[in-house]
Design a protein around this motif. Structure first.
Motif, PDB file in Angstrom:
ATOM      1  N   VAL A  13       8.942 -13.542   3.534  1.00 25.57           N
ATOM      2  CA  VAL A  13       8.668 -13.189   4.932  1.00 25.57           C
ATOM      3  C   VAL A  13       9.570 -14.029   5.813  1.00 25.57           C
ATOM      4  O   VAL A  13       9.616 -15.254   5.687  1.00 25.57           O
ATOM      5  N   ARG A  15      10.178 -15.106   9.675  1.00 24.77           N
ATOM      6  CA  ARG A  15       9.394 -15.141  10.908  1.00 24.77           C
ATOM      7  C   ARG A  15      10.252 -15.671  12.039  1.00 24.77           C
ATOM      8  O   ARG A  15      10.801 -16.764  11.963  1.00 24.77           O
ATOM      9  N   LEU A  24       8.892  -8.539   6.194  1.00 17.05           N
ATOM     10  CA  LEU A  24       8.921  -8.802   4.762  1.00 17.05           C
ATOM     11  C   LEU A  24      10.137  -8.124   4.167  1.00 17.05           C
ATOM     12  O   LEU A  24      10.382  -6.938   4.399  1.00 17.05           O
ATOM     13  N   TRP A  37       0.360 -12.052   3.918  1.00 14.21           N
ATOM     14  CA  TRP A  37       0.937 -10.892   4.589  1.00 14.21           C
ATOM     15  C   TRP A  37      -0.125  -9.810   4.773  1.00 14.21           C
ATOM     16  O   TRP A  37      -1.250  -9.921   4.299  1.00 14.21           O
ATOM     17  N   GLU A  38       0.221  -8.730   5.467  1.00 15.07           N
ATOM     18  CA  GLU A  38      -0.699  -7.644   5.788  1.00 15.07           C
ATOM     19  C   GLU A  38      -1.288  -6.981   4.549  1.00 15.07           C
ATOM     20  O   GLU A  38      -2.390  -6.435   4.599  1.00 15.07           O
ATOM     21  N   TYR A  43       3.144 -14.843   0.406  1.00 17.43           N
ATOM     22  CA  TYR A  43       4.595 -14.883   0.234  1.00 17.43           C
ATOM     23  C   TYR A  43       5.136 -16.158   0.870  1.00 17.43           C
ATOM     24  O   TYR A  43       4.553 -16.681   1.824  1.00 17.43           O
TER      25      TYR A  43
END
Length: 85
Positions: A13, A15, A24, A37-38, A43
């Protein structure tokens, strides 16, 4: 591709802190920090200063230079007829 000479290529990921945007993707980057993560998986996360969400080229917030003011200032300093032959 030869085994054991290339770094691991895995999901990471990225950011962008300035734009509060994350995505991602797959990369060889490593990090000690992790994020959930979603999709519920954990990760490694790499913080970046600029991404497509914050870069002026992609956002359309590029600075407009005052070229007319620069030309006028140049002409005041050096004159308008200073041409080389």
């Amino acid at each position: 591709m030869q085994h054991s000479i290339h770094p691991a290529y895995r999901p990471v990921v990225f950011r962008d802190r300035s734009a509060d945007h994350a995505f991602l993707t797959r990369s060889t980057m490593t990090s000690d920090k992790t994020v959930v993560w979603e999709d519920g998986n954990t990760y490694p996360v790499v913080d970046v200063e600029t991404s497509s969400a914050s870069h002026p080229f992609y956002t359309g917030n590029a600075r407009v230079l005052d070229t007319a003011g620069r030309v006028e200032r140049f002409e005041r300093r050096y004159g308008t007829g200073a041409r080389r032959a």
